[in-house]
Design a protein around this motif. Structure first.
Motif, PDB file in Angstrom:
ATOM      1  N   THR A  41       0.868  -1.180   0.000  1.00 42.49           N
ATOM      2  CA  THR A  41       0.000   0.000   0.000  1.00 42.49           C
ATOM      3  C   THR A  41       0.904   1.229   0.000  1.00 42.49           C
ATOM      4  OG1 THR A  41      -0.059   0.162   2.404  1.00 42.49           O
ATOM      5  CG2 THR A  41      -1.761  -1.205   1.379  1.00 42.49           C
ATOM      6  N   LYS A  42       0.293   2.388  -0.155  1.00 44.37           N
ATOM      7  CA  LYS A  42       1.072   3.618  -0.083  1.00 44.37           C
ATOM      8  C   LYS A  42       1.693   3.757   1.314  1.00 44.37           C
ATOM      9  CE  LYS A  42      -1.389   6.431  -3.458  1.00 44.37           C
ATOM     10  NZ  LYS A  42      -2.212   7.631  -3.639  1.00 44.37           N
ATOM     11  N   GLY A  43       0.953   3.384   2.330  1.00 40.22           N
ATOM     12  CA  GLY A  43       1.422   3.487   3.712  1.00 40.22           C
ATOM     13  C   GLY A  43       2.633   2.600   3.973  1.00 40.22           C
ATOM     14  N   THR A  44       2.558   1.331   3.535  1.00 37.72           N
ATOM     15  CA  THR A  44       3.702   0.437   3.759  1.00 37.72           C
ATOM     16  C   THR A  44       4.904   0.892   2.941  1.00 37.72           C
ATOM     17  OG1 THR A  44       2.907  -1.122   2.071  1.00 37.72           O
ATOM     18  CG2 THR A  44       2.334  -1.597   4.382  1.00 37.72           C
ATOM     19  N   GLN A  45       4.653   1.389   1.735  1.00 39.52           N
ATOM     20  CA  GLN A  45       5.751   1.909   0.906  1.00 39.52           C
ATOM     21  C   GLN A  45       6.416   3.105   1.579  1.00 39.52           C
ATOM     22  OE1 GLN A  45       6.016  -0.963  -0.894  1.00 39.52           O
ATOM     23  NE2 GLN A  45       7.105   0.482  -2.186  1.00 39.52           N
ATOM     24  N   GLN A  46       5.585   3.974   2.194  1.00 39.89           N
ATOM     25  CA  GLN A  46       6.141   5.130   2.900  1.00 39.89           C
ATOM     26  C   GLN A  46       6.993   4.676   4.092  1.00 39.89           C
ATOM     27  OE1 GLN A  46       2.455   7.190   3.719  1.00 39.89           O
ATOM     28  NE2 GLN A  46       2.958   8.820   2.241  1.00 39.89           N
ATOM     29  N   LEU A  47       6.497   3.677   4.831  1.00 48.11           N
ATOM     30  CA  LEU A  47       7.254   3.157   5.974  1.00 48.11           C
ATOM     31  C   LEU A  47       8.582   2.544   5.521  1.00 48.11           C
ATOM     32  CD1 LEU A  47       4.452   1.509   8.145  1.00 48.11           C
ATOM     33  CD2 LEU A  47       5.854   3.483   8.757  1.00 48.11           C
ATOM     34  N   ILE A  48       8.540   1.765   4.453  1.00 45.19           N
ATOM     35  CA  ILE A  48       9.761   1.139   3.940  1.00 45.19           C
ATOM     36  C   ILE A  48      10.744   2.211   3.470  1.00 45.19           C
ATOM     37  CG2 ILE A  48      10.689  -0.284   2.066  1.00 45.19           C
ATOM     38  CD1 ILE A  48       8.106  -2.004   2.332  1.00 45.19           C
ATOM     39  N   GLU A  49      10.252   3.212   2.774  1.00 46.14           N
ATOM     40  CA  GLU A  49      11.106   4.292   2.279  1.00 46.14           C
ATOM     41  C   GLU A  49      11.701   5.094   3.442  1.00 46.14           C
ATOM     42  OE1 GLU A  49      13.279   6.609  -0.223  1.00 46.14           O
ATOM     43  OE2 GLU A  49      12.270   4.728  -0.654  1.00 46.14           O
ATOM     44  N   GLU A  50      10.893   5.366   4.470  1.00 44.97           N
ATOM     45  CA  GLU A  50      11.381   6.112   5.630  1.00 44.97           C
ATOM     46  C   GLU A  50      12.465   5.314   6.363  1.00 44.97           C
ATOM     47  OE1 GLU A  50      11.837   9.227   8.348  1.00 44.97           O
ATOM     48  OE2 GLU A  50      10.853   9.200   6.386  1.00 44.97           O
ATOM     49  N   ARG A  51      12.253   3.990   6.485  1.00 49.14           N
ATOM     50  CA  ARG A  51      13.267   3.130   7.126  1.00 49.14           C
ATOM     51  C   ARG A  51      14.568   3.179   6.329  1.00 49.14           C
ATOM     52  NH1 ARG A  51      13.810  -1.297  10.670  1.00 49.14           N
ATOM     53  NH2 ARG A  51      15.461  -2.698  10.030  1.00 49.14           N
ATOM     54  N   ARG A  52      14.458   3.128   5.014  1.00 48.24           N
ATOM     55  CA  ARG A  52      15.642   3.180   4.158  1.00 48.24           C
ATOM     56  C   ARG A  52      16.371   4.520   4.327  1.00 48.24           C
ATOM     57  NH1 ARG A  52      17.493   4.998  -0.402  1.00 48.24           N
ATOM     58  NH2 ARG A  52      15.621   6.107  -1.005  1.00 48.24           N
ATOM     59  N   LYS A  53      15.610   5.615   4.348  1.00 44.83           N
ATOM     60  CA  LYS A  53      16.202   6.950   4.523  1.00 44.83           C
ATOM     61  C   LYS A  53      16.924   7.049   5.866  1.00 44.83           C
ATOM     62  CE  LYS A  53      12.892   9.681   1.866  1.00 44.83           C
ATOM     63  NZ  LYS A  53      11.791  10.651   1.999  1.00 44.83           N
ATOM     64  N   ARG A  54      16.276   6.567   6.912  1.00 44.82           N
ATOM     65  CA  ARG A  54      16.880   6.644   8.254  1.00 44.82           C
ATOM     66  C   ARG A  54      18.124   5.769   8.355  1.00 44.82           C
ATOM     67  NH1 ARG A  54      12.309   7.466  12.917  1.00 44.82           N
ATOM     68  NH2 ARG A  54      11.091   9.037  11.813  1.00 44.82           N
ATOM     69  N   PHE A  55      18.056   4.607   7.692  1.00 42.48           N
ATOM     70  CA  PHE A  55      19.214   3.721   7.689  1.00 42.48           C
ATOM     71  C   PHE A  55      20.403   4.405   7.011  1.00 42.48           C
ATOM     72  CE2 PHE A  55      21.882   0.535   5.612  1.00 42.48           C
ATOM     73  CZ  PHE A  55      22.255  -0.235   6.701  1.00 42.48           C
TER      74      PHE A  55
END
Length: 146
Positions: A41-55
């Motif tokens: 979903t857009k929400g899970t994609q946002q969470l995955i992208e945010e995790r990647r950015k923070r990493f």
């Protein structure tokens, strides 16, 4: 089922919400897109992208910190090397100054003067102890004669 497939994905995810912090920092809560239960979903994609950015951000910070620590260690090592060179240089200069004939002459005179003063003190002490012994003998003889 057909109504679920046509459902619009318009949910807005607040990826900055502190309640999601463990999704970004703890591997136990990481979203696994390979899981059969994963729903894209857009929400899970946002969470995955945010995790990647923070990493990436954390990795960059960690690298910068490691570089800073390495730089400080190198600077400290260079400072220690400079101190060692300075100490050796001062020690060498001191040794060389002790070879100076004028200085050696002064040192010799001071040592000789100190030795003469010690000798005079020893003679003085020796005379005092002899006088005490003589005085004691005289007092003992007088006491014996009386």
């Amino acid at each position: 089922h057909s109504s679920m497939k046509t459902r619009k994905d318009d949910f807005q995810m607040d990826v900055q919400d502190p309640r999601f912090k463990y999704l970004y920092s703890n591997p136990l809560f990481a979203i696994d897109p390979t899981s059969p239960h994963f729903k894209k979903t857009k929400g899970t994609q946002q969470l995955i992208e945010e995790r990647r950015k923070r990493f990436i951000q954390k990795s960059t910070q960690d690298t910068a910190q490691a570089n800073k620590v390495a730089e400080q260690a190198q600077q400290s090592s260079m400072d220690n090397a400079e101190k060692t060179v300075t100490k050796k240089k001062k020690k060498k200069e001191k040794k060389e100054s002790l070879r100076d004939p004028a200085l050696l002459s002064i040192i010799g005179r001071v040592k000789a003067s100190a030795a003469r003063a010690r000798k005079k003190d020893e003679i003085r002490e020796s005379r005092k102890s002899k006088k005490k012994v003589m005085k004691k003998k005289t007092t003992t003889k007088e006491a014996a004669n009386s």
